[in-house]
Design an enzyme around this catalytic site. Sequence first.
Site, short mmCIF file in Angstrom:
data_model
loop_
_atom_site.label_atom_id
_atom_site.label_comp_id
_atom_site.label_asym_id
_atom_site.label_seq_id
_atom_site.Cartn_x
_atom_site.Cartn_y
_atom_site.Cartn_z
N LEU A 57 -4.38 9.35 13.80
CA LEU A 57 -3.67 10.62 13.61
C LEU A 57 -2.30 10.45 12.97
O LEU A 57 -1.44 11.33 13.09
CB LEU A 57 -3.57 11.41 14.93
CG LEU A 57 -4.92 11.75 15.60
CD1 LEU A 57 -4.70 12.52 16.90
CD2 LEU A 57 -5.81 12.57 14.66
N TYR A 165 -1.58 -1.71 -3.44
CA TYR A 165 -2.62 -0.80 -2.97
C TYR A 165 -3.94 -1.04 -3.71
O TYR A 165 -5.00 -1.19 -3.10
CB TYR A 165 -2.16 0.65 -3.18
CG TYR A 165 -3.23 1.68 -2.98
CD1 TYR A 165 -3.59 2.10 -1.71
CD2 TYR A 165 -3.88 2.26 -4.08
CE1 TYR A 165 -4.58 3.05 -1.52
CE2 TYR A 165 -4.87 3.22 -3.90
CZ TYR A 165 -5.22 3.61 -2.62
OH TYR A 165 -6.20 4.54 -2.45
N ARG A 232 -5.64 13.02 -16.47
CA ARG A 232 -6.24 12.50 -15.25
C ARG A 232 -7.62 13.12 -15.09
O ARG A 232 -7.95 14.12 -15.74
CB ARG A 232 -5.38 12.83 -14.01
CG ARG A 232 -4.00 12.16 -13.99
CD ARG A 232 -4.08 10.66 -13.87
NE ARG A 232 -2.76 10.02 -13.83
CZ ARG A 232 -2.13 9.51 -14.89
NH1 ARG A 232 -2.67 9.61 -16.09
NH2 ARG A 232 -0.97 8.91 -14.76
N ARG A 289 8.06 8.24 -16.58
CA ARG A 289 8.45 7.15 -15.68
C ARG A 289 7.76 5.86 -16.11
O ARG A 289 6.60 5.89 -16.52
CB ARG A 289 8.06 7.49 -14.24
CG ARG A 289 8.86 8.65 -13.68
CD ARG A 289 8.41 9.03 -12.28
NE ARG A 289 7.03 9.52 -12.26
CZ ARG A 289 6.49 10.18 -11.25
NH1 ARG A 289 7.19 10.44 -10.18
NH2 ARG A 289 5.24 10.59 -11.31
#
Length: 332
Positions: A57, A165, A232, A289
Amino acid sequence: GRAEFFRHIDAGSYQYVSGGPINVEILITGGAGFIGSHILAALQGRPDIQVVVFDNLSGGSRDHVPSGMELIEGDICDKDALDAVFRRHSFSAVVHLAAQTMVPFSVEQPIVDCRVNLEGVLQVLEGCRTYKVPHILFSSSAAVYGDNLNIPLEEGERLLPTSPYGVTKMTTEHYLRVYHELYGLDATVFRFANVYGERQGEKGEGGVVSIFCKLLSENQGLTVYGDGKQTRDFVYAGDIAQAIIRALPLTGYHTINVSTGTETSVNELIESFEKAVGHAVSVDYKDARPGDIMRSVLSNKTLESLLSFVPPTDLAEGIRRTYEWYRSAASK
């Protein structure tokens, strides 16, 4: 048994050919989170599939777990807690969603990212091996491909992640392949494109949609880094859930992109938002960026051939649903 149950599967209707419901139990780690909540919604009221949710959670909510489904609060890095869950149940499959999902966090805190995403998955894999769970389904990511312009990207592309990641997702895919080869565990790897939908936090991967939703529901303008022409592949979370459910009967080792196969520019995304909110929105364009990928789209041919499925929700409809949810959540 799973083999019998799944051999007689009829897409979307998990019944024996003779018509009687069959009970299988599945475990969904991270099931109270964003994508998990869409799977739970899709499985709600299905008498043939019993769902157990295991979630700490930290990013999920118990409100996402429908009544009648068991929620066990616990951490995937906690061997004893996981062990107790596997011991008490006889799972036909584990859907492993629990993860650290933020790319910037992984860049700042690679050790924590590694612990959750690799030690965590190994605890789950060992649970499957020890308690003879036949199938694991894993949420990987387009991040495993890195910045590759050979688009639309197919599953056989070289993997070159550009963040810790992405490295943990790629490494997990290898662990699943090895567990399949060494121990016979069936494994299905899903590489998600940019997932969006109701209940997504602003922090998660592919969070541009939820960030835009939040700003627009507060009547603020949008900021875009670059000229907005960067693309995307936006896929609706409800469609991700359907792909995962359809893959429950798969055997063997499979890697499947879950994507629309369509390139959508950020400017086109903003147009969908304008339709949803019913007026033009103000956009502030800033310098791009460093490290941002210019174009990204995944092929969904494997998804179509293996699961006879192409995500049906078009962007305008998905954005409308997502924005409506945000607006009603913001007004509470």
